[in-house]
Scaffold this active site. Structure first.
Site, PDB file in Angstrom:
ATOM      1  N   LEU A  73       0.849  -1.202   0.000  1.00  0.00           N
ATOM      2  CA  LEU A  73       0.000   0.000   0.000  1.00  0.00           C
ATOM      3  C   LEU A  73       0.875   1.239   0.000  1.00  0.00           C
ATOM      4  O   LEU A  73       1.843   1.278   0.752  1.00  0.00           O
ATOM      5  CB  LEU A  73      -0.793   0.079   1.311  1.00  0.00           C
ATOM      6  CG  LEU A  73      -1.893  -0.917   1.607  1.00  0.00           C
ATOM      7  CD1 LEU A  73      -2.357  -0.710   3.052  1.00  0.00           C
ATOM      8  CD2 LEU A  73      -3.057  -0.690   0.648  1.00  0.00           C
ATOM      9  N   HIS A  74       0.557   2.196  -0.828  1.00  0.00           N
ATOM     10  CA  HIS A  74       1.259   3.482  -0.701  1.00  0.00           C
ATOM     11  C   HIS A  74       0.494   4.656  -1.295  1.00  0.00           C
ATOM     12  O   HIS A  74       0.897   5.796  -1.135  1.00  0.00           O
ATOM     13  CB  HIS A  74       2.658   3.413  -1.338  1.00  0.00           C
ATOM     14  CG  HIS A  74       2.612   3.413  -2.839  1.00  0.00           C
ATOM     15  ND1 HIS A  74       2.312   2.293  -3.559  1.00  0.00           N
ATOM     16  CD2 HIS A  74       2.809   4.399  -3.735  1.00  0.00           C
ATOM     17  CE1 HIS A  74       2.337   2.582  -4.842  1.00  0.00           C
ATOM     18  NE2 HIS A  74       2.626   3.859  -4.983  1.00  0.00           N
ATOM     19  N   ARG A  75      -0.632   4.388  -1.991  1.00  0.00           N
ATOM     20  CA  ARG A  75      -1.349   5.486  -2.648  1.00  0.00           C
ATOM     21  C   ARG A  75      -1.876   6.478  -1.625  1.00  0.00           C
ATOM     22  O   ARG A  75      -2.489   6.072  -0.614  1.00  0.00           O
ATOM     23  CB  ARG A  75      -2.579   4.975  -3.403  1.00  0.00           C
ATOM     24  CG  ARG A  75      -2.285   4.114  -4.534  1.00  0.00           C
ATOM     25  CD  ARG A  75      -2.389   4.830  -5.881  1.00  0.00           C
ATOM     26  NE  ARG A  75      -1.626   3.988  -6.774  1.00  0.00           N
ATOM     27  CZ  ARG A  75      -0.522   4.376  -7.398  1.00  0.00           C
ATOM     28  NH1 ARG A  75      -0.091   5.602  -7.319  1.00  0.00           N
ATOM     29  NH2 ARG A  75       0.129   3.535  -8.153  1.00  0.00           N
TER      30      ARG A  75
ATOM     31  N   ASP B  37      -2.195  -1.526  -4.052  1.00  0.00           N
ATOM     32  CA  ASP B  37      -2.707  -0.363  -4.771  1.00  0.00           C
ATOM     33  C   ASP B  37      -1.675   0.127  -5.782  1.00  0.00           C
ATOM     34  O   ASP B  37      -1.790   1.212  -6.330  1.00  0.00           O
ATOM     35  CB  ASP B  37      -3.144   0.747  -3.804  1.00  0.00           C
ATOM     36  CG  ASP B  37      -2.025   1.237  -2.899  1.00  0.00           C
ATOM     37  OD1 ASP B  37      -0.852   0.863  -3.119  1.00  0.00           O
ATOM     38  OD2 ASP B  37      -2.330   1.999  -1.953  1.00  0.00           O
TER      39      ASP B  37
ATOM     40  N   ARG C 256       6.270   5.787   3.190  1.00  0.00           N
ATOM     41  CA  ARG C 256       5.118   6.698   3.374  1.00  0.00           C
ATOM     42  C   ARG C 256       4.043   6.023   4.227  1.00  0.00           C
ATOM     43  O   ARG C 256       3.455   6.630   5.129  1.00  0.00           O
ATOM     44  CB  ARG C 256       4.523   7.046   1.998  1.00  0.00           C
ATOM     45  CG  ARG C 256       3.174   7.716   2.050  1.00  0.00           C
ATOM     46  CD  ARG C 256       2.465   7.600   0.711  1.00  0.00           C
ATOM     47  NE  ARG C 256       2.939   8.578  -0.266  1.00  0.00           N
ATOM     48  CZ  ARG C 256       2.464   9.827  -0.379  1.00  0.00           C
ATOM     49  NH1 ARG C 256       1.523  10.258   0.433  1.00  0.00           N
ATOM     50  NH2 ARG C 256       2.916  10.639  -1.294  1.00  0.00           N
TER      51      ARG C 256
END
Ligand code: UD1
Length: 391
Positions: free
Chosen positions: A214-216, A292, A249
């Site tokens: 996940l990083h969006r 994502d 992030r």
């Protein structure tokens, strides 16, 4: 011909590696005019795990130039890249600037080159999610609007460019360079010991497990969305161990929103970002992938692993129509229903999208060499003939 290849962030490295290799092979063939490569790293990603480890594992040469721009807001990062890259183009005078993907470095360097009257090639052009709240969608549209040569991964991308008024003679359907890299390294990845390290083997057999990335911003910067995803993962982990290599992030946000304890309490293993080979081996044997990311949707398709994309849209619809991908958004119940769907997909036959065959970079180099020979790079000459010659 001198080409400046731009890399900036993690998903760029595996796209440029096969380009540099294909150019080496081209240069080694008798009677060919040599192509000189200049590798420029903007420094958008700078941690060992997000950058240097990919250079080491993919055999990428040290960048000739590192702009060391680092992190920042979109405007700050883009402006820093443009300011520094302008000097590079003025000093090095490349005949062509080649950008890949959709990160800030892609758009910033394309604009800079174009304004200095330097030809721009965009590899992975024409992908569209239709979602202008994604920073990458803005980067894609701006880059394609000004690129002289748009190299695409599928026919849908060709059509998207056509709709936006990009003339046919700028579009070259060549296949997928990221898949070139995957196919090159699949065998080496089998030697990775990541499955043992994470206790994912039962004797000789890999256990069932899911991989999550996940990083969006839409998933990790919004506390409600991130909490909902964490709840889904916690529920799913009761039945299926989860490996979660965590983007910097995302780790920052999980800590800030006090969600770390929710997902480390149980069957979920959070790790630092993994290297290319470990990650490939991990994905190749996974029961399913939840992500994502854009590129992982494509890799899952080639690996034949069911993929749940935690977004409402994808710029890579071919991974749904011809691959293993399904969109599930970021609501707990829909993610859990998707996990049940993914369990039922085991052993399903999939088809490989056209030209995702490990030869995309070869095709691009063939086009570029043809353009250079015909003088089209400088004069904007007869691209149509060269386009037809590569099919
Ligand atoms: C960028 C790309 C995204 C790509 C992703 C892959 C844009 C707009 N986004 O998102 O398309 O899918 O890379 O990772 O270009 N950080 C570190 N170390 C690093 C790099 C980043 O700690 O080496 C942290 C910093 O806190 C930074 C944050 O990650 O503020 C976000 O990095 P940034 O480059 O802005 O975007 P990504 O979210 O990585």
């Amino acid at each position: 011909m001198k080409i400046a290849h731009v890399v900036g962030a993690r998903p760029n490295f595996m796209k440029v590696a096969p380009m540099l290799e294909a150019i080496e092979r081209h240069n080694g063939r008798p009677g060919q005019e040599g192509i000189q490569s200049l590798l420029v790293h903007t420094g958008q990603h700078y941690d060992y795990a997000m950058s240097q480890s990919f250079f080491d594992e993919l055999g990428l040469p040290r960048p000739d130039i590192n702009l060391e721009v680092g992190s920042g807001s979109h405007a700050v990062q883009t402006a820093k890249i443009m300011t520094a890259f302008e000097e590079v183009v003025l000093r090095e005078r490349p005949d062509l600037v080649l950008v890949v993907g959709d990160v800030n470095s892609t758009m910033a360097c394309a604009i800079t080159a174009k304004k200095l009257q330097t030809a721009v090639a965009h590899v992975e052009a024409g992908l569209r999610s239709g979602d202008m709240s994604m920073p990458e969608e803005v980067n894609r549209k701006v880059t394609d609007a000004i690129a002289d040569y748009c190299f695409t991964t599928d026919r849908i991308a060709d059509a998207n460019l056509g709709v936006e008024g990009v003339p046919n003679d700028r579009i070259f359907f060549v296949g997928n360079v990221m898949i070139d890299t995957l196919l090159t390294h699949l065998e080496r990845a089998r030697r990775s010991t990541i499955l043992q390290t994470l206790s994912l083997r039962d004797g000789d057999q890999p256990r069932s497990y899911a991989v999550v990335t996940l990083h969006r911003p839409s998933n990790v910067d919004d506390p409600r969305a991130l909490r909902e995803i964490c709840e889904a993962l916690k529920t799913a982990a009761r039945r299926l161990p989860i490996i979660f290599p965590c983007h910097p992030r995302t780790r920052e946000r999980l800590e800030a929103f006090e969600l770390v304890s929710m997902i480390t309490d149980g069957n979920i293993t959070m790790t630092a970002p993994l290297g290319y080979l470990d990650f490939l081996q991990l994905n190749a044997h996974a029961t399913m992938i939840l992500t994502d990311s854009g590129g992982i949707q494509e890799e899952a398709t080639i690996l034949g692993v069911p993929c749940l994309t935690l977004r409402e849209n994808t710029e890579r619809p071919i991974t749904i129509t011809q691959g293993t991908n399904r969109l599930v958004g970021n609501r707990k119940e829909i993610i859990l229903a998707g996990i049940e769907w993914a369990r039922r997909q085991a052993g399903q036959r999939i088809s490989r999208p056209e030209k995702w065959d490990g030869k995309a970079a070869e095709r691009i180099v063939e086009v570029l060499a043809g353009l250079a020979r015909s003088g089209a790079l400088r004069s904007g000459g007869d691209r149509q003939a060269i386009r037809q010659s590569v099919g």
